[in-house]
Scaffold this active site. Structure first.
Site, mmCIF file in Angstrom:
data_model
loop_
_atom_site.group_PDB
_atom_site.id
_atom_site.type_symbol
_atom_site.label_atom_id
_atom_site.label_comp_id
_atom_site.label_asym_id
_atom_site.label_seq_id
_atom_site.Cartn_x
_atom_site.Cartn_y
_atom_site.Cartn_z
ATOM 1 N N THR A 4 -29.440 -13.427 43.669
ATOM 2 C CA THR A 4 -28.690 -13.593 43.044
ATOM 3 C C THR A 4 -28.726 -15.086 44.383
ATOM 4 O OG1 THR A 4 -26.688 -13.866 44.182
ATOM 5 C CG2 THR A 4 -27.287 -11.883 44.088
ATOM 6 N N ASP A 5 -27.872 -16.484 44.347
ATOM 7 C CA ASP A 5 -27.299 -16.585 45.906
ATOM 8 C C ASP A 5 -26.395 -16.333 47.278
ATOM 9 O OD1 ASP A 5 -25.061 -17.142 44.756
ATOM 10 O OD2 ASP A 5 -25.499 -19.459 45.057
ATOM 11 N N GLU A 6 -25.828 -15.169 46.254
ATOM 12 C CA GLU A 6 -24.781 -14.596 46.932
ATOM 13 C C GLU A 6 -25.648 -13.621 48.348
ATOM 14 O OE1 GLU A 6 -21.397 -12.698 45.015
ATOM 15 O OE2 GLU A 6 -21.444 -14.331 43.571
ATOM 16 N N TYR A 63 -20.980 -6.146 45.685
ATOM 17 C CA TYR A 63 -21.821 -6.079 44.589
ATOM 18 C C TYR A 63 -23.230 -7.063 45.215
ATOM 19 C CZ TYR A 63 -24.741 -9.938 41.784
ATOM 20 O OH TYR A 63 -25.210 -11.110 41.298
ATOM 21 N N LYS A 115 -27.591 -6.201 45.556
ATOM 22 C CA LYS A 115 -28.590 -7.352 45.061
ATOM 23 C C LYS A 115 -29.353 -7.341 46.932
ATOM 24 C CE LYS A 115 -29.037 -9.123 41.579
ATOM 25 N NZ LYS A 115 -29.782 -8.879 40.794
HETATM 26 P P1 NAD Z 1 -24.514 -9.369 33.048
HETATM 27 O O1 NAD Z 1 -23.761 -8.409 33.167
HETATM 28 O O2 NAD Z 1 -24.195 -10.765 31.631
HETATM 29 O O3 NAD Z 1 -25.121 -8.480 32.137
HETATM 30 C C1 NAD Z 1 -25.939 -7.544 32.231
HETATM 31 C C2 NAD Z 1 -26.850 -6.481 31.609
HETATM 32 O O4 NAD Z 1 -27.260 -5.564 32.048
HETATM 33 C C3 NAD Z 1 -25.744 -6.021 30.430
HETATM 34 O O5 NAD Z 1 -26.911 -6.007 29.184
HETATM 35 C C4 NAD Z 1 -25.572 -4.728 30.744
HETATM 36 O O6 NAD Z 1 -25.956 -3.762 29.501
HETATM 37 C C5 NAD Z 1 -27.381 -4.239 31.522
HETATM 38 N N1 NAD Z 1 -27.098 -3.357 31.892
HETATM 39 C C6 NAD Z 1 -26.744 -2.851 33.074
HETATM 40 N N2 NAD Z 1 -26.711 -2.038 33.881
HETATM 41 C C7 NAD Z 1 -28.531 -1.240 32.711
HETATM 42 C C8 NAD Z 1 -28.367 -0.034 33.362
HETATM 43 N N3 NAD Z 1 -28.208 0.811 34.136
HETATM 44 N N4 NAD Z 1 -29.431 -0.239 32.401
HETATM 45 C C9 NAD Z 1 -30.224 -0.216 31.926
HETATM 46 N N5 NAD Z 1 -29.523 -1.768 31.233
HETATM 47 C C10 NAD Z 1 -28.963 -2.054 32.337
HETATM 48 O O7 NAD Z 1 -24.648 -10.293 33.763
HETATM 49 P P2 NAD Z 1 -26.047 -11.639 33.788
HETATM 50 O O8 NAD Z 1 -24.547 -12.593 34.455
HETATM 51 O O9 NAD Z 1 -26.264 -11.462 32.867
HETATM 52 O O10 NAD Z 1 -26.633 -10.919 34.920
HETATM 53 C C11 NAD Z 1 -27.769 -10.885 34.955
HETATM 54 C C12 NAD Z 1 -29.035 -10.899 36.668
HETATM 55 O O11 NAD Z 1 -28.687 -12.331 36.479
HETATM 56 C C13 NAD Z 1 -28.218 -9.559 37.704
HETATM 57 O O12 NAD Z 1 -29.136 -9.087 37.404
HETATM 58 C C14 NAD Z 1 -27.320 -10.166 37.693
HETATM 59 O O13 NAD Z 1 -27.027 -10.376 39.931
HETATM 60 C C15 NAD Z 1 -28.253 -12.308 38.036
HETATM 61 N N6 NAD Z 1 -27.285 -13.163 38.699
HETATM 62 C C16 NAD Z 1 -26.450 -13.272 38.082
HETATM 63 C C17 NAD Z 1 -25.817 -14.935 38.090
HETATM 64 C C18 NAD Z 1 -24.529 -15.376 37.810
HETATM 65 O O14 NAD Z 1 -23.821 -16.667 37.565
HETATM 66 N N7 NAD Z 1 -24.723 -14.667 36.254
HETATM 67 C C19 NAD Z 1 -26.656 -15.564 39.000
HETATM 68 C C20 NAD Z 1 -27.075 -15.051 39.684
HETATM 69 C C21 NAD Z 1 -28.245 -14.158 39.664
HETATM 70 O O1 DAU Z 2 -24.184 -17.297 42.595
HETATM 71 C C1 DAU Z 2 -24.150 -16.452 41.811
HETATM 72 C C2 DAU Z 2 -23.032 -15.272 41.166
HETATM 73 O O2 DAU Z 2 -22.475 -16.241 40.498
HETATM 74 C C3 DAU Z 2 -23.337 -14.165 40.613
HETATM 75 O O3 DAU Z 2 -24.460 -13.406 41.436
HETATM 76 C C4 DAU Z 2 -22.782 -12.932 40.336
HETATM 77 O O4 DAU Z 2 -23.395 -12.172 39.036
HETATM 78 C C5 DAU Z 2 -21.173 -13.894 39.540
HETATM 79 O O5 DAU Z 2 -20.765 -12.872 39.079
HETATM 80 C C6 DAU Z 2 -21.040 -15.831 40.789
HETATM 81 O O6 DAU Z 2 -20.336 -15.378 40.974
HETATM 82 P P1 DAU Z 2 -19.055 -15.434 41.255
HETATM 83 O O7 DAU Z 2 -18.001 -14.272 42.432
HETATM 84 O O8 DAU Z 2 -18.849 -16.847 42.162
HETATM 85 O O9 DAU Z 2 -18.440 -15.922 39.713
HETATM 86 P P2 DAU Z 2 -16.821 -15.595 39.544
HETATM 87 O O10 DAU Z 2 -16.997 -16.444 37.861
HETATM 88 O O11 DAU Z 2 -16.451 -14.157 39.538
HETATM 89 O O12 DAU Z 2 -16.430 -16.640 40.432
HETATM 90 C C7 DAU Z 2 -16.365 -18.072 40.575
HETATM 91 C C8 DAU Z 2 -15.450 -18.358 41.624
HETATM 92 O O13 DAU Z 2 -14.211 -18.805 41.498
HETATM 93 C C9 DAU Z 2 -15.151 -17.555 42.836
HETATM 94 O O14 DAU Z 2 -14.565 -17.995 43.845
HETATM 95 C C10 DAU Z 2 -14.115 -16.539 42.062
HETATM 96 C C11 DAU Z 2 -12.660 -17.452 41.634
HETATM 97 N N1 DAU Z 2 -12.024 -17.111 40.757
HETATM 98 C C12 DAU Z 2 -12.670 -16.361 39.519
HETATM 99 C C13 DAU Z 2 -11.927 -15.370 38.660
HETATM 100 C C14 DAU Z 2 -12.919 -15.025 37.640
HETATM 101 C C15 DAU Z 2 -10.511 -16.887 40.871
HETATM 102 O O15 DAU Z 2 -10.277 -17.927 41.210
HETATM 103 N N2 DAU Z 2 -9.928 -16.604 39.489
HETATM 104 C C16 DAU Z 2 -10.732 -16.149 38.282
HETATM 105 O O16 DAU Z 2 -9.679 -15.390 37.563
#
Ligand code: NAD
Ligand code: DAU
Length: 368
Positions: free
Chosen positions: A140-142, A165, A169
């Site tokens: 992630t970019d975080e 989180y 990562k």
């Molecule tokens: P998600 O929470 O939707 O899915 C995570 C999956 O991992 C689920 O299916 C869960 O059952 C599985 N999992 C969790 N713990 C496990 C374990 N111990 N063993 C096996 N499976 C397990 O997540 P996502 O949003 O699809 O993100 C996927 C990946 O991408 C993560 O590594 C996250 O850090 C990264 N990522 C997410 C975003 C985003 O915006 N969602 C952005 C950048 C990177």
């Molecule tokens: O940047 C990549 C990341 O983006 C991934 O690595 C993470 O897995 C993914 O969850 C996401 O993280 P964020 O914290 O940026 O996403 P989230 O959707 O939780 O929140 C997006 C923005 O919105 C953040 O500034 C918090 C705000 N927010 C979020 C929720 C859930 C609100 O204002 N209200 C809310 O109820």
């Protein structure tokens, strides 16, 4: 190494989650890929096999296999590597929600750090035997922390994670990098910005706002709503992952982003406007007589997230210039498509909102 790298058996961890399930679908559409996919997922609250119904129907038992297991189960991982001849790992499995990491960091350490270590050890053992394994870590970019009004994250921006989180990562990224430098395990890492699109669990901003609005619930905005995220449609993230898997250089990191910076409050307003056009409150039974005429009247400002990063913006020139990737949708197109998807998938939404997908699982896959 010759390119494209063309794996015969790809182990996708976390393939039942949001990005993992979109990725598996995209891999089966990738003309270069002729191999099998093993999806290893322990099905936490975020894992849902309903996301992969058509993959199971089209490829199940021939080119697609599901293993319900955790990434810390080393014995089983070894068996899976041997049984399927795994030669590529795409490691998505993680606890992914920042708010949950604030309330309970322990799970994030176990899955994101210890779990990645366990995946690396298994891949290293296979690579020592066969020299044909690549380990692709999805990050992630975080990890780069928070930006002020100006600037972007580059691949060489120093890590400065601010939440449990992002710290977990970042730790995982460091381990992956160390396995390349110390043991020579071929690894690639990508660090992506915020994804949105079909099948996203409604705890993340965009699906939460869409579904809360449709149900006539409040739309909680943290702090002043002016935090900025860089949004990328999930299928564009998956096209980048396909490119990096096939052409990414071992030992390299690639940033992936949408070049779509938006303040949270502007996104929520836009969602409200799209819903207003597609499903006006007067036609929405959830509203009854509560007097709400526009979805934006549901917006409430709430206490800020602790340690809330102010701004993310990703520079992804390296990926564009070296691997020729570019996103296919504008944010407006992607957001409209996403709202439409949630409106059109009432069953999926109902199962997620009510937890019914566990019984759907039992019915379709038997009790585990
Ligand atoms: P998600 O929470 O939707 O899915 C995570 C999956 O991992 C689920 O299916 C869960 O059952 C599985 N999992 C969790 N713990 C496990 C374990 N111990 N063993 C096996 N499976 C397990 O997540 P996502 O949003 O699809 O993100 C996927 C990946 O991408 C993560 O590594 C996250 O850090 C990264 N990522 C997410 C975003 C985003 O915006 N969602 C952005 C950048 C990177
Ligand atoms: O940047 C990549 C990341 O983006 C991934 O690595 C993470 O897995 C993914 O969850 C996401 O993280 P964020 O914290 O940026 O996403 P989230 O959707 O939780 O929140 C997006 C923005 O919105 C953040 O500034 C918090 C705000 N927010 C979020 C929720 C859930 C609100 O204002 N209200 C809310 O109820």
């Amino acid at each position: 190494m010759t390119f494209p790298r063309n794996p015969k058996a790809v182990l996708v961890t976390g393939g039942a989650g949001f990005i993992g399930s979109n990725f598996i679908r995209s891999l089966f559409k990738n003309e270069l890929f002729k191999g099998v996919v093993v999806n290893l997922d322990c099905l936490t609250y975020a894992g849902n096999l309903e996301n992969l119904e058509e993959v199971e129907r089209d490829f199940g038992g021939e080119r697609y296999f599901f293993e319900k297991a955790g990434i810390n189960d080393r014995d089983l991982l070894e068996q899976i590597f041997d049984r399927h001849g795994i030669d590529a790992v795409v490691h998505f499995a993680a606890e992914s929600h920042v708010d949950r990491s604030i309330h309970g960091p322990g799970e994030f350490i176990q899955t994101n750090i210890v779990g990645t270590f366990s995946m690396l050890e298994t891949a290293r053992a296979a690579w020592n035997d066969r020299r044909d394994v690549v380990f692709y870590h999805i990050s992630t970019d975080e990890v780069y922390g928070s930006l002020g009004d100006e600037g972007h994250f580059f691949e060489n921006t120093p890590y400065a994670p601010n939440s449990p989180y992002s710290a977990s990562k970042a730790s995982a990224d460091h381990l992956v990098r160390a396995y390349f430098h110390t043991y020579g395990l071929p690894v690639v890492i990508s660090n992506c910005s915020n994804n949105y699109g079909p099948y996203q669990f409604p705890e993340k901003l965009i699906p939460l706002m869409i579904l809360n609005a449709l149900e006539g619930k409040h739309l909680p905005i943290y702090g002043d709503g002016k935090n900025v995220r860089d949004w990328l449609f999930v299928e564009d993230h998956c096209s980048a992952i396909n490119r990096i898997l096939m052409y990414g250089e071992a030992g390299e990191t690639y940033n992936i982003g949408g070049e779509n910076e938006r303040q949270n409050i502007d996104i929520v307003h836009r969602i409200c406007e799209i819903l207003q056009e597609n499903c006006p409150p007067e036609k929405n039974d959830a509203f009854g007589q509560n007097g709400i005429r526009h979805y934006r009247d549901l917006i409430v400002y709430v206490k800020d997230r602790p340690g809330h990063d102010r701004r993310y913006a990703v520079n992804c020139d390296k990926l564009k210039e070296s691997l020729g990737w570019s996103p296919s949708l504008t944010f407006e197109e992607g957001l409209r498509l996403t709202v439409r998807w949630y409106l059109d998938h009432e069953d999926w939404v109902r199962h997620i909102r009510t937890g019914e997908y566990s019984s759907w699982l039992d019915k379709n896959y038997g009790k585990r």
